[in-house]
Design a protein around this motif. Sequence first.
Motif, PDB file in Angstrom:
ATOM      1  N   HIS A 179       0.839  -1.216   0.000  1.00  0.00           N
ATOM      2  CA  HIS A 179       0.000   0.000   0.000  1.00  0.00           C
ATOM      3  C   HIS A 179       0.876   1.269   0.000  1.00  0.00           C
ATOM      4  O   HIS A 179       0.508   2.274  -0.595  1.00  0.00           O
ATOM      5  CB  HIS A 179      -0.994  -0.021   1.171  1.00  0.00           C
ATOM      6  CG  HIS A 179      -0.343  -0.030   2.530  1.00  0.00           C
ATOM      7  ND1 HIS A 179      -0.009  -1.207   3.180  1.00  0.00           N
ATOM      8  CD2 HIS A 179       0.048   0.981   3.330  1.00  0.00           C
ATOM      9  CE1 HIS A 179       0.557  -0.902   4.345  1.00  0.00           C
ATOM     10  NE2 HIS A 179       0.610   0.424   4.462  1.00  0.00           N
ATOM     11  N   ASP A 180       2.052   1.195   0.620  1.00  0.00           N
ATOM     12  CA  ASP A 180       2.963   2.360   0.588  1.00  0.00           C
ATOM     13  C   ASP A 180       3.517   2.571  -0.825  1.00  0.00           C
ATOM     14  O   ASP A 180       3.665   3.712  -1.283  1.00  0.00           O
ATOM     15  CB  ASP A 180       4.121   2.143   1.561  1.00  0.00           C
ATOM     16  CG  ASP A 180       3.687   2.315   3.012  1.00  0.00           C
ATOM     17  OD1 ASP A 180       2.631   2.948   3.223  1.00  0.00           O
ATOM     18  OD2 ASP A 180       4.389   1.807   3.910  1.00  0.00           O
ATOM     19  N   ALA A 181       3.820   1.455  -1.470  1.00  0.00           N
ATOM     20  CA  ALA A 181       4.345   1.538  -2.845  1.00  0.00           C
ATOM     21  C   ALA A 181       3.292   2.136  -3.776  1.00  0.00           C
ATOM     22  O   ALA A 181       3.592   3.011  -4.605  1.00  0.00           O
ATOM     23  CB  ALA A 181       4.753   0.152  -3.333  1.00  0.00           C
ATOM     24  N   LEU A 182       2.059   1.669  -3.629  1.00  0.00           N
ATOM     25  CA  LEU A 182       0.977   2.192  -4.478  1.00  0.00           C
ATOM     26  C   LEU A 182       0.730   3.680  -4.179  1.00  0.00           C
ATOM     27  O   LEU A 182       0.487   4.470  -5.094  1.00  0.00           O
ATOM     28  CB  LEU A 182      -0.307   1.388  -4.227  1.00  0.00           C
ATOM     29  CG  LEU A 182      -0.306  -0.022  -4.834  1.00  0.00           C
ATOM     30  CD1 LEU A 182      -1.510  -0.827  -4.325  1.00  0.00           C
ATOM     31  CD2 LEU A 182      -0.343   0.054  -6.351  1.00  0.00           C
ATOM     32  N   ALA A 183       0.827   4.031  -2.922  1.00  0.00           N
ATOM     33  CA  ALA A 183       0.632   5.441  -2.549  1.00  0.00           C
ATOM     34  C   ALA A 183       1.707   6.315  -3.175  1.00  0.00           C
ATOM     35  O   ALA A 183       1.434   7.427  -3.640  1.00  0.00           O
ATOM     36  CB  ALA A 183       0.652   5.580  -1.028  1.00  0.00           C
TER      37      ALA A 183
ATOM     38  N   GLY B 163       1.406  14.244  -9.599  1.00  0.00           N
ATOM     39  CA  GLY B 163       2.306  15.405  -9.736  1.00  0.00           C
ATOM     40  C   GLY B 163       2.987  15.784  -8.447  1.00  0.00           C
ATOM     41  O   GLY B 163       3.797  16.696  -8.422  1.00  0.00           O
ATOM     42  N   GLY B 164       2.705  15.101  -7.363  1.00  0.00           N
ATOM     43  CA  GLY B 164       3.352  15.418  -6.093  1.00  0.00           C
ATOM     44  C   GLY B 164       4.713  14.771  -6.011  1.00  0.00           C
ATOM     45  O   GLY B 164       5.129  14.049  -6.915  1.00  0.00           O
ATOM     46  N   GLU B 165       5.407  15.028  -4.968  1.00  0.00           N
ATOM     47  CA  GLU B 165       6.722  14.422  -4.756  1.00  0.00           C
ATOM     48  C   GLU B 165       6.557  12.958  -4.388  1.00  0.00           C
ATOM     49  O   GLU B 165       5.663  12.601  -3.611  1.00  0.00           O
ATOM     50  CB  GLU B 165       7.436  15.143  -3.607  1.00  0.00           C
ATOM     51  CG  GLU B 165       7.894  16.549  -3.966  1.00  0.00           C
ATOM     52  CD  GLU B 165       8.961  16.570  -5.047  1.00  0.00           C
ATOM     53  OE1 GLU B 165       8.844  17.408  -5.962  1.00  0.00           O
ATOM     54  OE2 GLU B 165       9.868  15.740  -4.982  1.00  0.00           O
ATOM     55  N   ALA B 166       7.402  12.115  -4.941  1.00  0.00           N
ATOM     56  CA  ALA B 166       7.332  10.697  -4.606  1.00  0.00           C
ATOM     57  C   ALA B 166       7.697  10.492  -3.140  1.00  0.00           C
ATOM     58  O   ALA B 166       8.572  11.159  -2.626  1.00  0.00           O
ATOM     59  CB  ALA B 166       8.279   9.902  -5.473  1.00  0.00           C
ATOM     60  N   ALA B 167       6.980   9.601  -2.518  1.00  0.00           N
ATOM     61  CA  ALA B 167       7.297   9.318  -1.117  1.00  0.00           C
ATOM     62  C   ALA B 167       8.664   8.700  -1.009  1.00  0.00           C
ATOM     63  O   ALA B 167       9.021   7.862  -1.826  1.00  0.00           O
ATOM     64  CB  ALA B 167       6.242   8.387  -0.524  1.00  0.00           C
ATOM     65  N   GLY B 168       9.487   9.138  -0.036  1.00  0.00           N
ATOM     66  CA  GLY B 168      10.843   8.652   0.103  1.00  0.00           C
ATOM     67  C   GLY B 168      10.840   7.231   0.513  1.00  0.00           C
ATOM     68  O   GLY B 168      11.680   6.472   0.390  1.00  0.00           O
TER      69      GLY B 168
ATOM     70  N   ALA C 119       0.850   6.713  -6.813  1.00  0.00           N
ATOM     71  CA  ALA C 119      -0.293   7.635  -6.957  1.00  0.00           C
ATOM     72  C   ALA C 119       0.158   9.070  -6.764  1.00  0.00           C
ATOM     73  O   ALA C 119      -0.241   9.964  -7.520  1.00  0.00           O
ATOM     74  CB  ALA C 119      -1.375   7.255  -5.955  1.00  0.00           C
ATOM     75  N   ALA C 120       1.038   9.271  -5.774  1.00  0.00           N
ATOM     76  CA  ALA C 120       1.529  10.627  -5.507  1.00  0.00           C
ATOM     77  C   ALA C 120       2.361  11.142  -6.681  1.00  0.00           C
ATOM     78  O   ALA C 120       2.246  12.295  -7.094  1.00  0.00           O
ATOM     79  CB  ALA C 120       2.364  10.621  -4.234  1.00  0.00           C
ATOM     80  N   GLU C 121       3.165  10.265  -7.245  1.00  0.00           N
ATOM     81  CA  GLU C 121       4.013  10.645  -8.384  1.00  0.00           C
ATOM     82  C   GLU C 121       3.146  10.996  -9.597  1.00  0.00           C
ATOM     83  O   GLU C 121       3.391  11.970 -10.300  1.00  0.00           O
ATOM     84  CB  GLU C 121       4.967   9.494  -8.716  1.00  0.00           C
ATOM     85  CG  GLU C 121       5.979   9.801  -9.786  1.00  0.00           C
ATOM     86  CD  GLU C 121       6.993  10.853  -9.357  1.00  0.00           C
ATOM     87  OE1 GLU C 121       7.324  10.906  -8.165  1.00  0.00           O
ATOM     88  OE2 GLU C 121       7.421  11.641 -10.229  1.00  0.00           O
ATOM     89  N   LEU C 122       2.118  10.148  -9.840  1.00  0.00           N
ATOM     90  CA  LEU C 122       1.252  10.365 -11.000  1.00  0.00           C
ATOM     91  C   LEU C 122       0.417  11.646 -10.849  1.00  0.00           C
ATOM     92  O   LEU C 122       0.140  12.323 -11.833  1.00  0.00           O
ATOM     93  CB  LEU C 122       0.316   9.162 -11.190  1.00  0.00           C
ATOM     94  CG  LEU C 122       0.975   7.875 -11.698  1.00  0.00           C
ATOM     95  CD1 LEU C 122      -0.020   6.730 -11.704  1.00  0.00           C
ATOM     96  CD2 LEU C 122       1.553   8.076 -13.097  1.00  0.00           C
TER      97      LEU C 122
END
Lengths: 282, 132
Positions: free
Chosen positions: B115-119, B127-132, B122-125
């Motif tokens: 779920h963290d990977a999918l989040a 337009g937000g910053e990818a989760a570290g 989703a964040a990258e798509l």
Amino acid sequence: MLFTYLLLAIGALKLLTATAKAIVGEVPRDRVEQFARLHSLPITAGNGNQVIVYRATTRRWRTSGFAAGIAIQVAIRGPHFLDAGWVFVGWFVGAAVAELRVAHLDRGPHASASLTPRRLADYLPRAGRFAVPGTMGLCVLTTGYCVADHHAHPSGDLTSVAAWAALGLGVGLVALTAQRLVLRRPQPMAEPDQLAADDAIRSRSMHVLAAAGMVLAGTCIGSQLEAADILHHDRIADIFNTMVGFGLPIAGWILAYRPSPARREGSTPSAPPTAPSAPEPA
Amino acid sequence: MIVELDETSPVPPYEQIRAQVAAMIGSGALPPGTRLPPIRQLAGDLGLAVNTVARAYRELESAGLVASRVRTGTVVAPRTSQELDTRTAADTRRLLTEAVRSFTATTRRLGIADHDALAAIAAELSGGEAAG
């Protein structure tokens, strides 16, 4: 007699000192500057060591070959019969071996490479590319001439003619093989200044190998004519021998020290030879 | 035009080369008629065995993307406009699959929950910053 031996001992000592200095000594700054000038290469903090290491490697092996050429002759024939040709052979073998020892660029943690094919034409002008094969061709033609003209000069030794031809062709093959190895030496992607230095190093190697191979194979042509006893009996052969004897070393020197800008590594691959072809019928 | 190898990737090196060259051909960055480097050159530059690069070239050839000729070596094959359309779409699908596989392998290796990977995706798509 004693004086002669004293001179020989001093000569040997000087040779040993010069060889040792070339093998372990530092590369003089003017040598690096000369290299940079010949290849229009800006020396930077990134590529300076690359050039110095190359100059040190080639100098070490060429000098070792040169000294070995003298030492072997002295051991076999004595110090009074030193033949410059065989000394040059030693230098040439050292130059060819040096190309095997030159280190390539470090690949780093992520291996990457350009999709641009490297070609001989990128590093050598047309004259340089044909220098060695052309001289090898002359060697074959001279053999044919010596065999055809043998009836007019029966005192000629055809076995020696063939041996010199084999040596000339062998030298040519060594030069061409070494050029091929230089072309195939890995060139992983690196900083632009390092790539430029790498290209300059390849270009220098190609020029030296082409020039040395041509001159050495050319020397064999003169020896062929001499072995066939054609020289001093055939005016055309004399003129040809003079042209080869003087012309090839001069041409070799010009080729070896001809300014040759380093190949610029493009970020794009080689363009198609022609415009993109029309769609082919399915 | 540069080929880069990821030594930590679970994707074998020959497949990495094939995928990158195929993508360049598909995008038109390598137009028809362009010469590719000889197998030995590319293998030497990348520090791979000759057979590895040869396999990548064979796969490209069997896909009709390149053609090997005796005199000119390996060149990008010419294509019809119809082939271009279908092949571009196929390449895109294949590249997407490869990217997803590579991403999944990385998240598994790092022990990131699905779920963290999918989040992160989703964040990258969005337009937000990818989760570290």
